[in-house]
Design a protein around this motif. Structure first.
Motif, PDB file in Angstrom:
ATOM      1  N   CYS A 188     -30.243 -19.351 -37.377  1.00  8.97           N
ATOM      2  CA  CYS A 188     -29.863 -19.209 -38.784  1.00  8.97           C
ATOM      3  C   CYS A 188     -31.120 -19.201 -39.642  1.00  8.97           C
ATOM      4  CB  CYS A 188     -28.934 -20.350 -39.191  1.00  8.97           C
ATOM      5  SG  CYS A 188     -28.396 -20.236 -40.899  1.00  8.97           S
ATOM      6  N   GLY A 189     -31.357 -18.091 -40.308  1.00 10.31           N
ATOM      7  CA  GLY A 189     -32.522 -17.994 -41.178  1.00 10.31           C
ATOM      8  C   GLY A 189     -33.827 -17.796 -40.423  1.00 10.31           C
ATOM      9  N   SER A 190     -33.757 -17.384 -39.173  1.00 12.86           N
ATOM     10  CA  SER A 190     -34.985 -17.234 -38.394  1.00 12.86           C
ATOM     11  C   SER A 190     -35.677 -15.920 -38.718  1.00 12.86           C
ATOM     12  CB  SER A 190     -34.684 -17.306 -36.896  1.00 12.86           C
ATOM     13  OG  SER A 190     -34.058 -16.110 -36.465  1.00 12.86           O
ATOM     14  N   ALA A 191     -36.928 -15.839 -38.334  1.00  9.96           N
ATOM     15  CA  ALA A 191     -37.713 -14.626 -38.563  1.00  9.96           C
ATOM     16  C   ALA A 191     -37.353 -13.533 -37.568  1.00  9.96           C
ATOM     17  CB  ALA A 191     -39.203 -14.949 -38.466  1.00  9.96           C
ATOM     18  N   ASP A 192     -36.505 -13.831 -36.584  1.00  6.60           N
ATOM     19  CA  ASP A 192     -36.130 -12.849 -35.581  1.00  6.60           C
ATOM     20  C   ASP A 192     -35.067 -11.875 -36.074  1.00  6.60           C
ATOM     21  OD1 ASP A 192     -37.891 -14.034 -33.848  1.00  6.60           O
ATOM     22  OD2 ASP A 192     -36.375 -15.277 -32.877  1.00  6.60           O
ATOM     23  N   GLU A 193     -34.480 -12.146 -37.232  1.00  5.19           N
ATOM     24  CA  GLU A 193     -33.453 -11.265 -37.751  1.00  5.19           C
ATOM     25  C   GLU A 193     -34.092  -9.949 -38.165  1.00  5.19           C
ATOM     26  OE1 GLU A 193     -31.317 -13.136 -40.909  1.00  5.19           O
ATOM     27  OE2 GLU A 193     -30.992 -14.952 -39.755  1.00  5.19           O
ATOM     28  N   PRO A 194     -33.394  -8.818 -37.897  1.00  5.06           N
ATOM     29  CA  PRO A 194     -33.976  -7.543 -38.305  1.00  5.06           C
ATOM     30  C   PRO A 194     -34.029  -7.451 -39.817  1.00  5.06           C
ATOM     31  CG  PRO A 194     -31.722  -7.244 -37.510  1.00  5.06           C
ATOM     32  CD  PRO A 194     -32.093  -8.681 -37.272  1.00  5.06           C
ATOM     33  N   PRO A 195     -35.045  -6.776 -40.343  1.00  2.00           N
ATOM     34  CA  PRO A 195     -35.135  -6.643 -41.799  1.00  2.00           C
ATOM     35  C   PRO A 195     -33.982  -5.796 -42.328  1.00  2.00           C
ATOM     36  CG  PRO A 195     -36.802  -5.303 -40.713  1.00  2.00           C
ATOM     37  CD  PRO A 195     -36.116  -6.103 -39.647  1.00  2.00           C
ATOM     38  N   ALA A 196     -33.624  -6.028 -43.551  1.00  2.00           N
ATOM     39  CA  ALA A 196     -32.564  -5.236 -44.176  1.00  2.00           C
ATOM     40  C   ALA A 196     -33.036  -3.793 -44.290  1.00  2.00           C
ATOM     41  CB  ALA A 196     -32.249  -5.804 -45.552  1.00  2.00           C
ATOM     42  N   PRO A 197     -32.119  -2.844 -44.157  1.00  2.00           N
ATOM     43  CA  PRO A 197     -32.521  -1.439 -44.272  1.00  2.00           C
ATOM     44  C   PRO A 197     -33.092  -1.146 -45.661  1.00  2.00           C
ATOM     45  CG  PRO A 197     -30.137  -1.640 -43.870  1.00  2.00           C
ATOM     46  CD  PRO A 197     -30.704  -3.013 -43.928  1.00  2.00           C
ATOM     47  N   VAL A 198     -34.082  -0.298 -45.713  1.00  2.00           N
ATOM     48  CA  VAL A 198     -34.714   0.076 -46.979  1.00  2.00           C
ATOM     49  C   VAL A 198     -34.262   1.494 -47.322  1.00  2.00           C
ATOM     50  CG1 VAL A 198     -36.890   0.498 -48.174  1.00  2.00           C
ATOM     51  CG2 VAL A 198     -36.727  -1.344 -46.481  1.00  2.00           C
ATOM     52  N   PRO A 199     -33.425   1.649 -48.366  1.00  2.00           N
ATOM     53  CA  PRO A 199     -33.012   2.997 -48.766  1.00  2.00           C
ATOM     54  C   PRO A 199     -34.209   3.781 -49.294  1.00  2.00           C
ATOM     55  CG  PRO A 199     -31.883   1.299 -50.081  1.00  2.00           C
ATOM     56  CD  PRO A 199     -32.846   0.608 -49.180  1.00  2.00           C
ATOM     57  N   LEU A 200     -34.219   5.072 -49.030  1.00  2.00           N
ATOM     58  CA  LEU A 200     -35.347   5.895 -49.486  1.00  2.00           C
ATOM     59  C   LEU A 200     -35.503   5.829 -50.997  1.00  2.00           C
ATOM     60  CD1 LEU A 200     -35.101   9.070 -47.222  1.00  2.00           C
ATOM     61  CD2 LEU A 200     -36.313   6.924 -46.815  1.00  2.00           C
ATOM     62  N   ASP A 201     -34.397   5.719 -51.724  1.00  2.00           N
ATOM     63  CA  ASP A 201     -34.465   5.614 -53.192  1.00  2.00           C
ATOM     64  C   ASP A 201     -35.301   4.417 -53.645  1.00  2.00           C
ATOM     65  OD1 ASP A 201     -32.884   7.827 -53.428  1.00  2.00           O
ATOM     66  OD2 ASP A 201     -31.072   6.743 -53.979  1.00  2.00           O
ATOM     67  N   ALA A 202     -35.337   3.367 -52.836  1.00  2.00           N
ATOM     68  CA  ALA A 202     -36.070   2.151 -53.202  1.00  2.00           C
ATOM     69  C   ALA A 202     -37.578   2.363 -53.182  1.00  2.00           C
ATOM     70  CB  ALA A 202     -35.696   1.008 -52.266  1.00  2.00           C
ATOM     71  N   LEU A 203     -38.031   3.457 -52.619  1.00  2.00           N
ATOM     72  CA  LEU A 203     -39.465   3.722 -52.543  1.00  2.00           C
ATOM     73  C   LEU A 203     -40.015   4.259 -53.866  1.00  2.00           C
ATOM     74  CD1 LEU A 203     -39.509   5.393 -49.023  1.00  2.00           C
ATOM     75  CD2 LEU A 203     -39.966   2.997 -49.601  1.00  2.00           C
TER      76      LEU A 203
END
Length: 137
Positions: free
Chosen positions: A27-42
């Motif tokens: 729970c809350g570990s660094a092993d969780e995959p990062p949230a997807p980054v939508p291209l619009d967010a760039l």
């Protein structure tokens, strides 16, 4: 040991067990995959920030949109006072995926930070400059 001390001990033991369970369950570990980054967010980020977000074998090509957007001469990547990737801001982003992924082939349109204004930002967020990238077709 009186009742109050036993109740405190049981509460402390329960809290330690819960904390241990959470740690073991990830729970809350660094092993969780990062949230997807939508291209619009760039849009609005620097080229350097965008490159740092690329995953695995993802690729990126950058186009200087100075001429069509502001009328200025293109100078991204020329080395002639062009600055670094921190100085260039993404104003258009398209790819073969909606989010940055391992296999994303990303195309970005960029402007030097000196040309980036609130008006440009507003238009970029509405995809006004995507038309200048053939990848957005």
């Amino acid at each position: 040991m009186n009742y109050r001390n036993r109740a405190w001990t049981r509460g402390a033991t329960a809290a330690l067990l819960l904390a241990g369970t959470m740690a073991l369950s990830g729970c809350g570990s660094a092993d969780e995959p990062p949230a997807p980054v939508p291209l619009d967010a760039l849009v609005g980020q620097s080229v350097a920030q965008t490159q740092a977000r690329l995953a695995g074998p993802a690729t990126m090509v950058s186009y200087d949109l100075s001429k069509p957007v502001t009328g200025a001469k293109a100078r991204y990547g020329t080395g002639k006072g062009a600055g670094t990737d921190e100085d260039w801001i993404v104003v258009a982003a398209c790819g073969n995926t909606k989010n940055l992924e391992d296999d994303t082939r990303l195309a970005v349109g960029v402007l030097h930070q000196d040309a980036y204004s609130k008006d440009i930002e507003h238009k970029a967020k509405k995809h006004a400059f995507n038309r200048y990238l053939k990848e957005c077709g």
